[in-house]
Design a protein around this motif. Structure first.
Motif, PDB file in Angstrom:
ATOM      1  N   ALA A  81       0.794  -1.106   0.074  1.00 19.45           N
ATOM      2  CA  ALA A  81       0.043   0.074  -0.195  1.00 19.45           C
ATOM      3  C   ALA A  81       0.767   1.218   0.161  1.00 19.45           C
ATOM      4  CB  ALA A  81      -0.885  -0.004   1.087  1.00 19.45           C
ATOM      5  N   LEU A  82       2.102   1.223   1.099  1.00 13.06           N
ATOM      6  CA  LEU A  82       2.629   2.520   0.878  1.00 13.06           C
ATOM      7  C   LEU A  82       3.444   2.718  -0.304  1.00 13.06           C
ATOM      8  CD1 LEU A  82       4.056   2.285   4.728  1.00 13.06           C
ATOM      9  CD2 LEU A  82       2.315   3.921   3.595  1.00 13.06           C
ATOM     10  N   ARG A  83       3.940   1.919  -1.042  1.00 12.96           N
ATOM     11  CA  ARG A  83       4.760   2.028  -1.898  1.00 12.96           C
ATOM     12  C   ARG A  83       3.871   2.368  -3.242  1.00 12.96           C
ATOM     13  NH1 ARG A  83       8.851  -1.454  -4.963  1.00 12.96           N
ATOM     14  NH2 ARG A  83       8.893   0.397  -6.171  1.00 12.96           N
ATOM     15  N   TRP A  84       2.705   1.707  -3.348  1.00 15.63           N
ATOM     16  CA  TRP A  84       1.652   2.214  -4.451  1.00 15.63           C
ATOM     17  C   TRP A  84       1.177   3.582  -4.353  1.00 15.63           C
ATOM     18  CZ3 TRP A  84      -3.333   3.674  -4.499  1.00 15.63           C
ATOM     19  CH2 TRP A  84      -4.017   3.426  -5.781  1.00 15.63           C
ATOM     20  N   PHE A  85       0.658   3.850  -2.992  1.00 17.98           N
ATOM     21  CA  PHE A  85       0.395   5.197  -2.722  1.00 17.98           C
ATOM     22  C   PHE A  85       1.512   6.131  -3.331  1.00 17.98           C
ATOM     23  CE2 PHE A  85      -2.912   3.966   0.416  1.00 17.98           C
ATOM     24  CZ  PHE A  85      -3.807   4.540  -0.273  1.00 17.98           C
ATOM     25  N   GLY A  86       2.644   5.946  -3.051  1.00 20.81           N
ATOM     26  CA  GLY A  86       4.020   6.992  -3.458  1.00 20.81           C
ATOM     27  C   GLY A  86       3.995   6.855  -4.899  1.00 20.81           C
ATOM     28  N   SER A  87       4.014   5.846  -5.455  1.00 18.97           N
ATOM     29  CA  SER A  87       3.979   5.771  -6.883  1.00 18.97           C
ATOM     30  C   SER A  87       2.878   6.388  -7.739  1.00 18.97           C
ATOM     31  CB  SER A  87       4.206   4.147  -7.546  1.00 18.97           C
ATOM     32  OG  SER A  87       4.210   4.019  -8.888  1.00 18.97           O
ATOM     33  N   VAL A  88       1.695   6.116  -7.190  1.00 15.34           N
ATOM     34  CA  VAL A  88       0.606   6.849  -7.694  1.00 15.34           C
ATOM     35  C   VAL A  88       0.833   8.538  -7.645  1.00 15.34           C
ATOM     36  CG1 VAL A  88      -1.969   7.524  -7.689  1.00 15.34           C
ATOM     37  CG2 VAL A  88      -1.029   5.005  -7.691  1.00 15.34           C
ATOM     38  N   THR A 110      16.459  -9.832 -19.734  1.00 16.61           N
ATOM     39  CA  THR A 110      15.837 -10.853 -20.476  1.00 16.61           C
ATOM     40  C   THR A 110      14.692 -11.310 -20.113  1.00 16.61           C
ATOM     41  OG1 THR A 110      16.866 -12.516 -19.396  1.00 16.61           O
ATOM     42  CG2 THR A 110      18.252 -11.326 -21.058  1.00 16.61           C
ATOM     43  N   PRO A 111      13.946 -12.097 -21.196  1.00 16.96           N
ATOM     44  CA  PRO A 111      12.638 -12.831 -20.835  1.00 16.96           C
ATOM     45  C   PRO A 111      12.778 -13.895 -19.477  1.00 16.96           C
ATOM     46  CG  PRO A 111      12.786 -12.728 -23.050  1.00 16.96           C
ATOM     47  CD  PRO A 111      14.106 -11.949 -22.448  1.00 16.96           C
ATOM     48  N   ALA A 112      13.966 -14.336 -19.660  1.00 16.38           N
ATOM     49  CA  ALA A 112      14.401 -15.339 -18.691  1.00 16.38           C
ATOM     50  C   ALA A 112      14.460 -14.772 -17.281  1.00 16.38           C
ATOM     51  CB  ALA A 112      15.794 -16.273 -18.816  1.00 16.38           C
ATOM     52  N   GLU A 113      15.022 -13.439 -17.144  1.00 16.51           N
ATOM     53  CA  GLU A 113      14.964 -12.967 -15.968  1.00 16.51           C
ATOM     54  C   GLU A 113      13.678 -12.372 -15.493  1.00 16.51           C
ATOM     55  OE1 GLU A 113      18.244 -10.072 -13.884  1.00 16.51           O
ATOM     56  OE2 GLU A 113      17.416  -9.055 -15.514  1.00 16.51           O
ATOM     57  N   THR A 114      12.742 -11.995 -16.403  1.00 16.64           N
ATOM     58  CA  THR A 114      11.419 -11.471 -16.126  1.00 16.64           C
ATOM     59  C   THR A 114      10.590 -12.635 -15.528  1.00 16.64           C
ATOM     60  OG1 THR A 114      11.717  -9.983 -17.934  1.00 16.64           O
ATOM     61  CG2 THR A 114       9.317 -10.661 -17.037  1.00 16.64           C
ATOM     62  N   LEU A 115      10.785 -13.948 -16.054  1.00 15.45           N
ATOM     63  CA  LEU A 115      10.137 -15.089 -15.466  1.00 15.45           C
ATOM     64  C   LEU A 115      10.743 -15.473 -14.102  1.00 15.45           C
ATOM     65  CD1 LEU A 115       8.153 -17.553 -16.055  1.00 15.45           C
ATOM     66  CD2 LEU A 115      10.005 -18.901 -17.093  1.00 15.45           C
ATOM     67  N   GLU A 116      11.976 -15.188 -14.114  1.00 13.14           N
ATOM     68  CA  GLU A 116      12.518 -15.681 -12.777  1.00 13.14           C
ATOM     69  C   GLU A 116      12.083 -14.734 -11.456  1.00 13.14           C
ATOM     70  OE1 GLU A 116      17.042 -15.758 -10.473  1.00 13.14           O
ATOM     71  OE2 GLU A 116      16.771 -15.418 -12.757  1.00 13.14           O
ATOM     72  N   TRP A 117      12.118 -13.382 -11.904  1.00 10.85           N
ATOM     73  CA  TRP A 117      11.441 -12.450 -10.867  1.00 10.85           C
ATOM     74  C   TRP A 117       9.818 -12.948 -10.707  1.00 10.85           C
ATOM     75  CZ3 TRP A 117      13.398  -7.351 -12.888  1.00 10.85           C
ATOM     76  CH2 TRP A 117      14.889  -7.204 -12.692  1.00 10.85           C
ATOM     77  N   PHE A 118       9.108 -13.014 -11.778  1.00  7.18           N
ATOM     78  CA  PHE A 118       7.787 -13.662 -11.608  1.00  7.18           C
ATOM     79  C   PHE A 118       7.618 -14.874 -10.844  1.00  7.18           C
ATOM     80  CE2 PHE A 118       4.030 -15.992 -13.025  1.00  7.18           C
ATOM     81  CZ  PHE A 118       3.078 -14.995 -12.772  1.00  7.18           C
ATOM     82  N   GLN A 119       8.367 -15.844 -10.886  1.00  6.48           N
ATOM     83  CA  GLN A 119       8.447 -17.056 -10.007  1.00  6.48           C
ATOM     84  C   GLN A 119       8.592 -16.839  -8.662  1.00  6.48           C
ATOM     85  OE1 GLN A 119      11.449 -19.052 -12.452  1.00  6.48           O
ATOM     86  NE2 GLN A 119       9.942 -20.405 -13.626  1.00  6.48           N
ATOM     87  N   GLN A 120       9.454 -15.929  -8.367  1.00  4.32           N
ATOM     88  CA  GLN A 120       9.758 -15.595  -7.001  1.00  4.32           C
ATOM     89  C   GLN A 120       8.547 -14.914  -6.192  1.00  4.32           C
ATOM     90  OE1 GLN A 120      12.922 -12.677  -7.035  1.00  4.32           O
ATOM     91  NE2 GLN A 120      14.399 -14.539  -7.718  1.00  4.32           N
ATOM     92  N   VAL A 121       7.381 -14.427  -6.792  1.00  4.22           N
ATOM     93  CA  VAL A 121       6.265 -13.933  -6.280  1.00  4.22           C
ATOM     94  C   VAL A 121       5.010 -14.679  -6.250  1.00  4.22           C
ATOM     95  CG1 VAL A 121       7.160 -11.457  -6.597  1.00  4.22           C
ATOM     96  CG2 VAL A 121       5.549 -12.589  -8.321  1.00  4.22           C
ATOM     97  N   VAL A 122       5.165 -16.110  -6.618  1.00  9.21           N
ATOM     98  CA  VAL A 122       3.891 -17.026  -6.928  1.00  9.21           C
ATOM     99  C   VAL A 122       3.093 -17.061  -5.536  1.00  9.21           C
ATOM    100  CG1 VAL A 122       3.452 -19.234  -7.001  1.00  9.21           C
ATOM    101  CG2 VAL A 122       4.916 -18.383  -8.837  1.00  9.21           C
ATOM    102  N   THR A 123       3.773 -16.970  -4.451  1.00  8.44           N
ATOM    103  CA  THR A 123       3.019 -17.111  -3.174  1.00  8.44           C
ATOM    104  C   THR A 123       2.750 -15.740  -2.670  1.00  8.44           C
ATOM    105  OG1 THR A 123       5.103 -17.714  -1.990  1.00  8.44           O
ATOM    106  CG2 THR A 123       3.710 -19.536  -3.031  1.00  8.44           C
ATOM    107  N   SER A 124       3.097 -14.746  -3.094  1.00  9.75           N
ATOM    108  CA  SER A 124       3.127 -13.382  -2.470  1.00  9.75           C
ATOM    109  C   SER A 124       1.477 -12.960  -2.080  1.00  9.75           C
ATOM    110  CB  SER A 124       3.436 -12.338  -3.449  1.00  9.75           C
ATOM    111  OG  SER A 124       3.279 -11.272  -2.957  1.00  9.75           O
ATOM    112  N   THR A 125       1.395 -12.326  -0.936  1.00 11.46           N
ATOM    113  CA  THR A 125       0.242 -11.756  -0.506  1.00 11.46           C
ATOM    114  C   THR A 125       0.194 -10.332  -0.514  1.00 11.46           C
ATOM    115  OG1 THR A 125       0.524 -12.230   1.843  1.00 11.46           O
ATOM    116  CG2 THR A 125      -0.690 -13.889   0.481  1.00 11.46           C
ATOM    117  N   THR A 126       1.372  -9.818  -1.173  1.00  9.75           N
ATOM    118  CA  THR A 126       1.581  -8.266  -1.160  1.00  9.75           C
ATOM    119  C   THR A 126       0.438  -7.692  -2.131  1.00  9.75           C
ATOM    120  OG1 THR A 126       3.761  -8.650  -0.314  1.00  9.75           O
ATOM    121  CG2 THR A 126       3.098  -6.497  -1.515  1.00  9.75           C
ATOM    122  N   SER A 127      -0.157  -6.473  -1.980  1.00  3.99           N
ATOM    123  CA  SER A 127      -0.773  -6.065  -2.977  1.00  3.99           C
ATOM    124  C   SER A 127      -0.987  -4.680  -2.593  1.00  3.99           C
ATOM    125  CB  SER A 127      -2.162  -6.468  -3.077  1.00  3.99           C
ATOM    126  OG  SER A 127      -2.867  -6.357  -2.039  1.00  3.99           O
ATOM    127  N   ALA A 128      -1.605  -3.817  -3.663  1.00  2.00           N
ATOM    128  CA  ALA A 128      -2.162  -2.588  -3.268  1.00  2.00           C
ATOM    129  C   ALA A 128      -3.492  -2.430  -2.680  1.00  2.00           C
ATOM    130  CB  ALA A 128      -2.427  -1.783  -4.602  1.00  2.00           C
TER     131      ALA A 128
END
Length: 236
Positions: A81-88, A110-128
């Motif tokens: 929430a805090l980072r989201w508000f700051g970004s907006v 690279t796409p491979a790195e983009t995928l790696e970063w996505f895989q790291q947030v699979v179980t995330s409950t962080t959100s705006a």
């Protein structure tokens, strides 16, 4: 009881703490986040075998290509929430600019790195800020934004998509779902979802959900006298 305390007790804005309701809401959020993790993991599996041209394929999400949609999903699961508000605020409430900046931040070299970063947030409950069903909807809808142009077929559990469909039908939040179906009757052919009154639109829960999210391509999967109206209201 004093007059002040009596007034507070009678006020509709002051409600006693209800443990049963609190527990039920917590369990519902946990269930929705678990479903989001399931859908992220399934999408990550689909993405694992993409070649370079597929990463550059136009998605159903406006001007974004597949890799950009994945980066957007990573950003959504990484910014609270805090980072989201700051970004907006930094974007002066230009939400397209906000999304583009955060997408660029979470797009790899690279796409491979983009995928790696996505895989790291699979179980995330962080959100705006906002209801959990909205963030589950982000995962469900953007996954299909990627899969359909690539010719990949996966239908999430009906229970998962029904939660998103019901949320979209009730509110204009991340998508203008309620406005899109105003004056129409929606009925799912594969689950319990129904909404609205008026000319009928029927189809799978997923197709109805994607149409409520403005994805006109999914109107091809729907039937009924209300489909033309719904198609006209879709933005993509």
């Amino acid at each position: 009881m004093t007059d002040d305390s009596r007034a507070r007790a009678q006020s509709p804005l002051v409600q006693p703490f209800n443990l049963e309701v609190a527990v039920r809401n917590s369990l519902t959020r946990a269930t929705l986040w678990s479903a989001a993790a399931t859908e992220r993991a399934a999408l990550a599996d689909d993405l694992a075998g993409l070649h370079e041209a597929q990463w550059a394929q136009q998605s159903l999400c406006g001007r974004w290509v597949v890799e950009e949609v994945v980066a957007h999903l990573t950003a959504a699961a990484s910014i609270g929430a805090l980072r989201w508000f700051g970004s907006v605020l930094g974007a002066r409430f230009d939400f397209d600019l906000h999304n583009d900046r955060r997408l660029a931040e979470y797009r790899g070299a690279t796409p491979a790195e983009t995928l790696e970063w996505f895989q790291q947030v699979v179980t995330s409950t962080t959100s705006a800020p906002g209801p959990t069903a909205a963030w589950l909807g982000e995962v469900v809808v953007h996954a299909q934004d990627i899969r359909r142009p690539l010719g990949f077929v996966r239908t999430p559990a009906v229970e998962t998509v029904t939660e998103v469909a019901r949320f979209y039908a009730r509110r204009d939040f991340t998508v203008a779902g309620r406005s899109t179906i105003e004056g129409l009757r929606l009925e799912a052919t594969d689950g319990p979802f129904t909404a609205g009154a008026g000319p009928m639109v029927s189809g799978t829960t997923l197709a109805l959900t994607m149409a409520m999210a403005g994805r006109g391509a999914y109107c091809d999967d729907l039937t009924g006298p209300g489909v033309l109206t719904l198609r006209d209201r879709c933005t993509t």
